[in-house]
Design a protein around this motif. Structure first.
Motif, PDB file in Angstrom:
ATOM      1  N   HIS A  18      12.260 -75.861 121.666  1.00  0.00           N
ATOM      2  CA  HIS A  18      11.279 -75.404 122.650  1.00  0.00           C
ATOM      3  C   HIS A  18      10.921 -76.541 123.608  1.00  0.00           C
ATOM      4  N   GLU A  19      10.661 -77.721 123.064  1.00  0.00           N
ATOM      5  CA  GLU A  19      10.312 -78.856 123.909  1.00  0.00           C
ATOM      6  C   GLU A  19      11.465 -79.227 124.838  1.00  0.00           C
ATOM      7  N   PHE A  62      14.332 -80.841 140.669  1.00  0.00           N
ATOM      8  CA  PHE A  62      15.318 -79.873 141.148  1.00  0.00           C
ATOM      9  C   PHE A  62      16.627 -79.961 140.381  1.00  0.00           C
ATOM     10  N   ASP A  63      16.533 -80.325 139.117  1.00  0.00           N
ATOM     11  CA  ASP A  63      17.665 -80.350 138.195  1.00  0.00           C
ATOM     12  C   ASP A  63      17.859 -78.924 137.697  1.00  0.00           C
ATOM     13  N   ARG A  64      18.988 -78.372 137.889  1.00  0.00           N
ATOM     14  CA  ARG A  64      19.235 -76.950 137.619  1.00  0.00           C
ATOM     15  C   ARG A  64      19.609 -76.652 136.166  1.00  0.00           C
ATOM     16  N   GLY A  65      19.068 -77.406 135.223  1.00  0.00           N
ATOM     17  CA  GLY A  65      19.394 -77.201 133.818  1.00  0.00           C
ATOM     18  C   GLY A  65      18.575 -76.128 133.118  1.00  0.00           C
ATOM     19  N   VAL A  76       5.839 -83.713 127.936  1.00  0.00           N
ATOM     20  CA  VAL A  76       6.077 -82.469 127.197  1.00  0.00           C
ATOM     21  C   VAL A  76       5.844 -82.684 125.702  1.00  0.00           C
ATOM     22  N   ALA A  77       6.375 -83.764 125.153  1.00  0.00           N
ATOM     23  CA  ALA A  77       6.208 -84.032 123.716  1.00  0.00           C
ATOM     24  C   ALA A  77       4.734 -84.206 123.363  1.00  0.00           C
ATOM     25  N   GLU A  78       4.005 -84.977 124.155  1.00  0.00           N
ATOM     26  CA  GLU A  78       2.582 -85.201 123.871  1.00  0.00           C
ATOM     27  C   GLU A  78       1.777 -83.918 124.038  1.00  0.00           C
ATOM     28  N   THR A  95      11.144 -79.178 128.795  1.00  0.00           N
ATOM     29  CA  THR A  95      11.526 -80.384 129.545  1.00  0.00           C
ATOM     30  C   THR A  95      12.499 -80.010 130.651  1.00  0.00           C
ATOM     31  N   ARG A  96      13.458 -79.142 130.351  1.00  0.00           N
ATOM     32  CA  ARG A  96      14.391 -78.679 131.394  1.00  0.00           C
ATOM     33  C   ARG A  96      13.648 -77.903 132.490  1.00  0.00           C
TER      34      ARG A  96
END
Length: 130
Positions: free
Chosen positions: A44-45, A58-61, A17-19, A49-50
């Motif tokens: 935003h990044e 499947f991390d619900r963040g 995401v950062a790159e 990422t979330r």
């Protein structure tokens, strides 16, 4: 617990995401569009990422509606998605092992097709099946 779609770490997701957004900010076509809408790049990044942690691990963040955001921007055009996907693919190839890059690429292209389809529809209209 649901297993991840493919093997990738949270750190790898954050690095991609950062790159990717480093490349976006430098891109002559995408950079100005993103700059018009993103005032806080770290926030935003973190949000994107979330999104990817949710989509892959499947991390619900993540809580959001990417189609609604892209539609509301008003200046996102369908041809931009080919550029966006190509840039994302180039970052994946540079940052990840080939098998992981290919799996993530397949997912990002599926999501991209969904966004293109959604942006091509009038808001609230039933989808065209042609």
């Amino acid at each position: 617990m649901i297993p991840p779609r493919f093997a990738v770490t949270e750190d790898q997701i954050a690095a991609v995401v950062a790159e990717f957004y480093t490349c976006v900010r430098q891109h002559p076509g995408l950079g100005p569009v993103f700059a018009a809408h993103v005032q806080d790049w770290p926030a935003h990044e973190a949000k994107i990422t979330r999104f990817w942690k949710n989509a892959i691990l499947f991390d619900r963040g993540y809580d959001g509606n990417p189609l609604a955001v892209h539609r509301a921007a008003g200046d996102v055009r369908i041809p931009m998605f080919d550029v966006w996907l190509g840039l994302f693919d180039s970052v994946l190839r540079r940052e990840l092992p080939s098998e992981t890059a290919a799996a993530w690429s397949a997912l990002v292209h599926r999501i991209g097709r969904g966004l293109v389809f959604g942006l091509g529809q009038a808001e609230g209209a039933p989808p065209s099946l042609r």
